[in-house]
Design an enzyme around this catalytic site. Structure first.
Site, PDB file in Angstrom:
ATOM      1  N   ILE A 149       5.389   2.753  -3.904  1.00  9.92           N
ATOM      2  CA  ILE A 149       6.389   1.642  -5.264  1.00  9.92           C
ATOM      3  C   ILE A 149       5.572   0.498  -5.409  1.00  9.92           C
ATOM      4  O   ILE A 149       4.391   0.028  -6.087  1.00  9.92           O
ATOM      5  CB  ILE A 149       7.343   2.206  -5.129  1.00  9.92           C
ATOM      6  CG1 ILE A 149       7.437   1.435  -7.162  1.00  9.92           C
ATOM      7  CG2 ILE A 149       7.782   1.286  -4.550  1.00  9.92           C
ATOM      8  CD1 ILE A 149       7.298   2.044  -7.992  1.00  9.92           C
ATOM      9  N   PRO A 173      -6.891   8.478   5.150  1.00  5.92           N
ATOM     10  CA  PRO A 173      -7.691   8.231   3.758  1.00  5.92           C
ATOM     11  C   PRO A 173      -7.560   7.394   2.639  1.00  5.92           C
ATOM     12  O   PRO A 173      -8.361   6.395   1.991  1.00  5.92           O
ATOM     13  CB  PRO A 173      -8.455   9.527   3.755  1.00  5.92           C
ATOM     14  CG  PRO A 173      -7.744  10.054   5.178  1.00  5.92           C
ATOM     15  CD  PRO A 173      -6.278   9.866   5.506  1.00  5.92           C
ATOM     16  N   THR A 207       0.756  -1.140  -0.012  1.00  8.30           N
ATOM     17  CA  THR A 207      -0.218  -0.050  -0.001  1.00  8.30           C
ATOM     18  C   THR A 207       0.806   1.031   0.258  1.00  8.30           C
ATOM     19  O   THR A 207       0.502   2.339  -0.072  1.00  8.30           O
ATOM     20  CB  THR A 207      -1.111  -0.321   1.753  1.00  8.30           C
ATOM     21  OG1 THR A 207      -0.720   0.027   2.422  1.00  8.30           O
ATOM     22  CG2 THR A 207      -1.858  -1.216   1.549  1.00  8.30           C
ATOM     23  N   GLY A 208       2.127   0.953  -0.230  1.00  7.01           N
ATOM     24  CA  GLY A 208       3.466   2.163   0.001  1.00  7.01           C
ATOM     25  C   GLY A 208       3.117   3.031  -1.235  1.00  7.01           C
ATOM     26  O   GLY A 208       2.958   2.441  -2.447  1.00  7.01           O
ATOM     27  N   SER A 214      13.593  -5.199  -0.897  1.00  2.33           N
ATOM     28  CA  SER A 214      13.334  -3.153  -1.807  1.00  2.33           C
ATOM     29  C   SER A 214      14.644  -2.617  -2.226  1.00  2.33           C
ATOM     30  O   SER A 214      14.794  -2.272  -1.085  1.00  2.33           O
ATOM     31  CB  SER A 214      12.642  -3.083  -0.324  1.00  2.33           C
ATOM     32  OG  SER A 214      12.045  -1.160  -1.008  1.00  2.33           O
ATOM     33  N   LYS A 236      20.639  -0.959   2.695  1.00  5.58           N
ATOM     34  CA  LYS A 236      20.388  -2.326   1.159  1.00  5.58           C
ATOM     35  C   LYS A 236      21.720  -3.723   1.174  1.00  5.58           C
ATOM     36  O   LYS A 236      20.881  -4.422   0.582  1.00  5.58           O
ATOM     37  CB  LYS A 236      19.853  -1.100  -0.123  1.00  5.58           C
ATOM     38  CG  LYS A 236      18.671  -0.567   0.151  1.00  5.58           C
ATOM     39  CD  LYS A 236      18.768   0.606  -0.969  1.00  5.58           C
ATOM     40  CE  LYS A 236      16.644   1.049  -1.111  1.00  5.58           C
ATOM     41  NZ  LYS A 236      17.156   1.381  -1.706  1.00  5.58           N
ATOM     42  N   CYS A 274      15.680   6.307 -10.496  1.00 10.91           N
ATOM     43  CA  CYS A 274      14.808   6.863  -9.838  1.00 10.91           C
ATOM     44  C   CYS A 274      13.440   6.613 -10.648  1.00 10.91           C
ATOM     45  O   CYS A 274      13.039   6.445 -11.647  1.00 10.91           O
ATOM     46  CB  CYS A 274      15.019   8.565 -10.471  1.00 10.91           C
ATOM     47  SG  CYS A 274      17.124   9.120 -10.432  1.00 10.91           S
TER      48      CYS A 274
END
Length: 320
Positions: free
Chosen positions: A19, A47, A16-17, A115, A137, A158
């Site tokens: 990306i 919301p 739900t983020g 990620s 990472k 990007c």
């Protein structure tokens, strides 16, 4: 006649983020049974996030609510899927070690995509604040390899809508645009929807197993000056270019407190040093647009047309 393989079942962390939602939409569009592992909704859930969950449920996405420290719940979810994609935000990157532990315990996952939605961190050395960011990472990459989990590492470069907002401030009425360095360094701006589609493709592609895939299509390569000139053509406006010298960004990276020192270090890496184009994609790695030449990309020109009328919703959400 040979039967067609069943579509892979995909579980997305951070779906739900920023990306993650594009990856989830692409997964459903390509016909994959899709689950999202997300924090439980509560009074503080925005919301936009609640609306997204409703949208996803309406398209058949199953949302599993849980925390990242609920090991058994994650293992149970993993046993029902084939592929795991993590799109967790930067503060949660170290928490992917918990996902790796659960994947090892489940024992059935055919591919893990951590990620890694940014630069190719194994091939650049930026200013210290960004270097520290990337090292977190790298630890996830090394832990994935050490665990023997089949993986695909993606270097998506990007995210275009996000960085167009950063660079152009397209709805700012003022006729000034900041240029970092001399504005000549090439960057790679890939539209978020395309990143989502490509990620689902590589996660299912045997060629990408245990490989790094770079998202570096030629139409997405552009310098700041080229981007500004294209925006001037689109808008019919003329912008004053206000230059920020390299030494100013370096000094800010040394004097700003964390985490404020990270964005200026990222700007230096991408738009002054040109780190995204500083290395060759060697024989051990893959480039996504050559893997899928049939896929139609959203060009930077087309994306700017969208910004002329209304910014893409994710970019508006990111910048208010």
């Amino acid at each position: 006649m040979a039967r067609e393989a069943e579509p892979s079942r995909i579980l997305i962390f951070g779906g739900t983020g920023y990306i993650g939602k594009h990856i989830a939409r692409a997964s459903v569009a390509f016909g994959h049974p899709t689950c999202i592992y997300a924090r439980p909704a509560g009074p503080r859930t925005k919301p936009l996030n609640l609306n997204l969950r409703r949208e996803f449920r309406s398209t058949g996405i199953r949302i599993i609510e849980g925390e990242l420290d609920e090991h058994e719940k994650i293992v149970t979810a993993l046993k029902q899927v084939d592929i795991v994609i993590s799109a967790l935000a930067y503060p949660q990157v170290p928490d992917q070690l918990k996902i790796i532990d659960a994947i090892v315990a489940a024992g059935n996952i055919k591919r893990f995509v951590p990620s890694d939605f940014g630069c190719e961190e194994d091939k650049i050395t930026p200013l210290p604040p960004f270097e520290e960011f990337l090292e977190k990472k790298r630890k996830i990459r090394r832990a994935t390899e050490a665990a023997g989990i089949p993986f695909t590492f993606v270097a998506t470069n990007c995210l275009a809508a996000y960085f167009i907002n950063v660079l152009l401030h397209p709805h700012n009425p003022h006729d000034e645009i900041v240029v970092y360095g001399d504005g000549e360094a090439n960057a790679v701006l890939n539209y978020e929807e395309d990143v989502g589609k490509y990620t689902i493709k590589v996660a299912n592609d045997p060629r990408a197993c245990n490989r790094v895939v770079s998202y570096r299509p030629k139409p997405s390569i552009i310098s700041q000056h080229q981007l500004i000139s294209l925006w001037e053509e689109k808008t019919g406006r003329s912008f004053k270019r206000v230059y920020v010298p390299e030494e100013d960004l370096v000094k800010l990276s040394q004097t700003l407190p964390p985490p404020e020192n990270i964005p200026v270090s990222i700007l230096h890496s991408i738009f002054v040093k040109g780190d995204l184009m500083s290395y060759e994609i060697d024989d051990d790695d893959l480039e996504v647009s050559t893997m899928y030449p049939e896929m139609q990309l959203t060009t930077i020109d087309q994306l700017l047309n969208i910004f002329l009328t209304d910014p893409p919703e994710p970019a508006r959400a990111a910048f208010g």
